[in-house]
Design a protein around this motif. Sequence first.
Motif, PDB file in Angstrom:
ATOM      1  N   ARG A  10      -1.758   3.657  23.847  1.00 24.89           N
ATOM      2  CA  ARG A  10      -0.345   3.766  23.487  1.00 24.89           C
ATOM      3  C   ARG A  10      -0.311   4.190  22.026  1.00 24.89           C
ATOM      4  O   ARG A  10      -1.325   4.136  21.321  1.00 24.89           O
ATOM      5  CB  ARG A  10       0.349   2.422  23.687  1.00 24.89           C
ATOM      6  CG  ARG A  10       0.395   2.012  25.156  1.00 24.89           C
ATOM      7  CD  ARG A  10       1.277   0.800  25.378  1.00 24.89           C
ATOM      8  NE  ARG A  10       1.386  -0.044  24.192  1.00 24.89           N
ATOM      9  CZ  ARG A  10       1.215  -1.349  24.175  1.00 24.89           C
ATOM     10  NH1 ARG A  10       0.928  -1.988  25.271  1.00 24.89           N
ATOM     11  NH2 ARG A  10       1.330  -2.032  23.050  1.00 24.89           N
ATOM     12  N   ALA A  11       0.845   4.590  21.554  1.00 18.32           N
ATOM     13  CA  ALA A  11       0.972   5.101  20.187  1.00 18.32           C
ATOM     14  C   ALA A  11       0.399   4.145  19.135  1.00 18.32           C
ATOM     15  O   ALA A  11      -0.332   4.595  18.242  1.00 18.32           O
ATOM     16  CB  ALA A  11       2.427   5.451  19.897  1.00 18.32           C
ATOM     17  N   VAL A  14      -3.330   4.445  19.144  1.00 18.10           N
ATOM     18  CA  VAL A  14      -3.785   5.707  18.565  1.00 18.10           C
ATOM     19  C   VAL A  14      -3.803   5.598  17.044  1.00 18.10           C
ATOM     20  O   VAL A  14      -4.753   6.018  16.386  1.00 18.10           O
ATOM     21  CB  VAL A  14      -2.913   6.892  19.042  1.00 18.10           C
ATOM     22  CG1 VAL A  14      -3.257   8.167  18.286  1.00 18.10           C
ATOM     23  CG2 VAL A  14      -3.079   7.100  20.541  1.00 18.10           C
ATOM     24  N   GLN A  99      -2.669  10.795  12.820  1.00 18.71           N
ATOM     25  CA  GLN A  99      -1.748  10.627  13.936  1.00 18.71           C
ATOM     26  C   GLN A  99      -0.487  11.421  13.602  1.00 18.71           C
ATOM     27  O   GLN A  99      -0.044  11.442  12.463  1.00 18.71           O
ATOM     28  CB  GLN A  99      -1.418   9.144  14.122  1.00 18.71           C
ATOM     29  CG  GLN A  99      -0.527   8.870  15.311  1.00 18.71           C
ATOM     30  CD  GLN A  99      -0.238   7.373  15.466  1.00 18.71           C
ATOM     31  OE1 GLN A  99      -0.310   6.604  14.518  1.00 18.71           O
ATOM     32  NE2 GLN A  99       0.098   6.984  16.683  1.00 18.71           N
ATOM     33  N   ARG A 104       1.296   9.554  20.421  1.00 11.34           N
ATOM     34  CA  ARG A 104      -0.029   9.668  21.037  1.00 11.34           C
ATOM     35  C   ARG A 104      -0.597  11.071  20.818  1.00 11.34           C
ATOM     36  O   ARG A 104      -1.075  11.722  21.741  1.00 11.34           O
ATOM     37  CB  ARG A 104       0.055   9.359  22.530  1.00 11.34           C
ATOM     38  CG  ARG A 104       0.470   7.940  22.822  1.00 11.34           C
ATOM     39  CD  ARG A 104       0.665   7.719  24.304  1.00 11.34           C
ATOM     40  NE  ARG A 104       1.759   8.576  24.766  1.00 11.34           N
ATOM     41  CZ  ARG A 104       1.960   8.912  26.032  1.00 11.34           C
ATOM     42  NH1 ARG A 104       1.162   8.488  26.974  1.00 11.34           N
ATOM     43  NH2 ARG A 104       2.977   9.681  26.357  1.00 11.34           N
ATOM     44  N   THR A 126      -1.233  12.510  26.040  1.00  7.61           N
ATOM     45  CA  THR A 126       0.018  12.222  26.744  1.00  7.61           C
ATOM     46  C   THR A 126      -0.164  12.166  28.261  1.00  7.61           C
ATOM     47  O   THR A 126       0.512  12.887  28.999  1.00  7.61           O
ATOM     48  CB  THR A 126       1.070  13.278  26.360  1.00  7.61           C
ATOM     49  OG1 THR A 126       0.484  14.578  26.531  1.00  7.61           O
ATOM     50  CG2 THR A 126       1.505  13.133  24.907  1.00  7.61           C
TER      51      THR A 126
END
Length: 182
Positions: A10-11, A14, A99, A104, A126
């Motif tokens: 998940r973000a 990341v 990032q 993501r 993704t």
Amino acid sequence: MNSSPVKGLRAPHVGELVAELAPIVCGRTLKDLAPLPPRDLLLVLEGDPPPRLRLSADGDLPRLHLVRERTRRHKGPLGPFFRTLLEELEGARLRTLEQVRGDRIVLLEFDRTRGGGRRALVLELTGRHANLILLDPGERVLAVLVPPPRGAASAARLTPGELWVPPPGNPPRGAARRTGGT
């Protein structure tokens, strides 16, 4: 070094992963670029031992992680995306790993490329739409690992020659927005 991939990124994962990996890989020269078709790529960087950074745009398990063991090289012809990467990035220096938009998406920026300019490699983690995209100094698309189908919503942003923009999404509040140009 992490020897196994993190699943279900998940973000926030990341972001943590990029923060952990950046000090290990940034500033190092790319010794070897090993395409692992259909959707993986191994970057072997200078060092003792050499950090091996695996990028995967696998639709079932997109990921980014370090690997310890040597990886068996692909035998056989390479597709146009991997050939372009070899032409553009061999011997380049990995300048930054970041990032994008708190999402993501991971951007690897290279300098000292064969052409003398900057190149960026974007890994969109993704899910089933995961992809690898090579960008020129103006963040225009040079090559795409998985070209979108004609008429797909993502076709405009992933067409060679067009300005790359991150896929639509809902980045976390306060996340830095990178939408082109550096």
